[in-house]
Design an enzyme around this catalytic site. Structure first.
Site, PDB file in Angstrom:
ATOM      1  CG  HIS A  79     139.918  -0.639 154.225  1.00 31.77           C
ATOM      2  ND1 HIS A  79     139.702   0.098 155.238  1.00 31.77           N
ATOM      3  CD2 HIS A  79     139.072  -1.288 153.403  1.00 31.77           C
ATOM      4  CE1 HIS A  79     138.446  -0.626 155.353  1.00 31.77           C
ATOM      5  NE2 HIS A  79     138.004  -0.970 154.376  1.00 31.77           N
ATOM      6  CG  ASP A  81     141.474   3.625 155.908  1.00 21.79           C
ATOM      7  OD1 ASP A  81     141.644   2.422 155.354  1.00 21.79           O
ATOM      8  OD2 ASP A  81     140.988   4.597 155.345  1.00 21.79           O
ATOM      9  CD  GLU A 143     138.135   0.988 151.077  1.00 22.74           C
ATOM     10  OE1 GLU A 143     137.788   0.521 150.176  1.00 22.74           O
ATOM     11  OE2 GLU A 143     137.844   1.571 152.320  1.00 22.74           O
TER      12      GLU A 143
HETATM   13 ZN   LIG Z   1     135.830  -1.335 153.659  1.00 24.08          ZN
END
Ligand SMILES: [Zn+2]
Length: 394
Positions: A79, A81, A143
């Site tokens: 992810h 973010d 995420e």
């Molecule tokens: Zn993570």
């Protein structure tokens, strides 16, 4: 015996970690600057990317294939973010990676940009080798706020025309292989009471006090699982957990509060049914309704689901677990973890998954988040071996 490790990281890896961390991709912000940069970088190596956007077109997932467009490839999943730095006491700029005492420090170095950076830094090697099976990059948004982005990317994979055979999610596991994680359900409970002057409490319904009863009941449930549980001792926390994260209610001491709300979550083992868990607290809540409504009919208690993530268990005997072991000769046994990740989404889409990435979850989400250089070096070795596993013999 652990495999010997390079004492230092390649300069490509270091530069890539610095580059990725410098993008402020806090979940509430757009991640497009990072995604565009990665897309251009991959394009520079002749690799096309497939983007899937959120509704606002402000965030995107990136999926890319290196090698033949056939079934059975391995997804490298991360992810993009990171969690906010707000209110955290950082000793230095969180977006500017610094090195200190064998550690890299910066927001996301552990969770989980170093993993992505290590893999991206090896794209030239991936592109140069003849791959028998493809490698895929799957970089997601949002995420940290409920594994939202990956769901779109995974449903878009149905349009690819070929299907990956396994997935490695690089969440911080200390470079240990993780074959299962718990499921999670999160809820908001709203208690609607009835306002009155606090000198006249029988005329009101105190929403804060009712909420406190419910919170206490959730705590009783948590203690029951902890002491009597069913247990699976392969997990770091071997029982289902219950947790209340925030609560707010009331306006002034001399007013019987009309509203109170709190958020809570269950993180459940495969044999505990999340529907049953919610039903238990709902039934408990229902006991208060007659006395509340006897005072004011418009009072009530509602439960709203905020997010849900299934658990998964790939099993130590699966092909993806075996591949993980081949790439990680220094690793020990297979583990199971309590935190949720995108692994279960891939798994449920028919792409068996494991987790393996540098750093430890205890350092994630913290001020002065760090990852040891030794861990990142082990990840470099892991990705190198992964390339060897999917490539034709040189
Ligand atoms: Zn993570």
């Amino acid at each position: 015996m652990n495999a010997p490790l390079p004492a230092q990281l390649s300069s490509d890896t270091q530069a890539m970690i610095r580059r990725l961390v410098a993008f402020n991709t806090t979940s509430r912000e757009s991640n497009l600057a990072l995604i565009d940069w990665v897309r251009d970088y991959l394009q520079g190596h002749g690799i096309e990317s497939r983007l899937t956007f959120d509704d606002s077109k402000n965030k995107a997932n990136l999926f890319a294939t290196i090698g033949p467009q056939i079934d059975g490839g391995i997804v490298i999943s991360g992810h993009t973010d990171v969690v906010p730095v707000d209110g955290q006491n950082w000793a230095s700029d969180p977006w500017d990676v610094r090195e200190e005492g064998g550690h890299l420090v910066g927001r996301g170095v552990c969770d989980m940009k170093s993993f992505i950076a290590v893999a991206l830094a090896q794209v030239p090697q991936m592109a140069a080798r003849k791959l028998a099976r493809p490698l895929h990059f799957a970089l997601s948004y949002d995420e940290e706020v409920g594994c939202i982005g990956a769901r779109r990317m995974i449903s878009d994979l149905a349009n690819l025309g070929y299907k990956p055979g396994g997935c490695i999610v690089g969440e911080p596991t200390g470079m240990e292989l993780v074959v299962a994680h718990k499921g999670k359900r999160a809820y908001r409970c709203r208690v609607r009471g009835f306002e009155s002057h606090s000198a006249l409490t029988p005329n009101g319904v105190n929403a804060v006090e009712i909420a406190a009863e419910l919170v206490t009941q959730l705590r009783r449930m948590a203690l029951r699982f902890r002491t009597q549980g069913r247990f699976d001792h392969d997990y770091d926390v071997p029982f289902t957990t219950v947790h209340v994260g925030t609560i707010k209610g009331g306006t002034a001491l001399n007013i019987v509060p009309k509203d109170c709300e709190f958020v809570f979550e269950f993180r459940f083992l495969p044999f505990d049914d999340p529907v049953q868990l919610l039903a238990e607290i709902e039934e408990f809540a229902a006991r208060f309704l007659p006395e509340m409504r006897a005072v004011a009919p418009a009072t009530g208690i509602t439960f709203e689901e905020l997010s849900q993530l299934p658990g998964f268990d790939t099993g130590a005997g699966s092909a993806i677990a075996e591949l993980g072991r081949c790439c990680n000769p220094g690793g020990s046994r297979f583990n199971k973890v309590s935190f949720g990740a995108e692994a279960s989404l891939f798994h449920n889409a028919g792409i068996p998954a494991i987790l393996c990435g540098p750093g430890h979850i205890a350092q994630a989400h913290q001020p002065n988040e760090w990852v040891s250089i030794e861990q990142v070096a082990r990840c470099e070795d892991f990705i190198q071996r992964l390339i060897d596993q999917v490539a034709e013999p040189a």
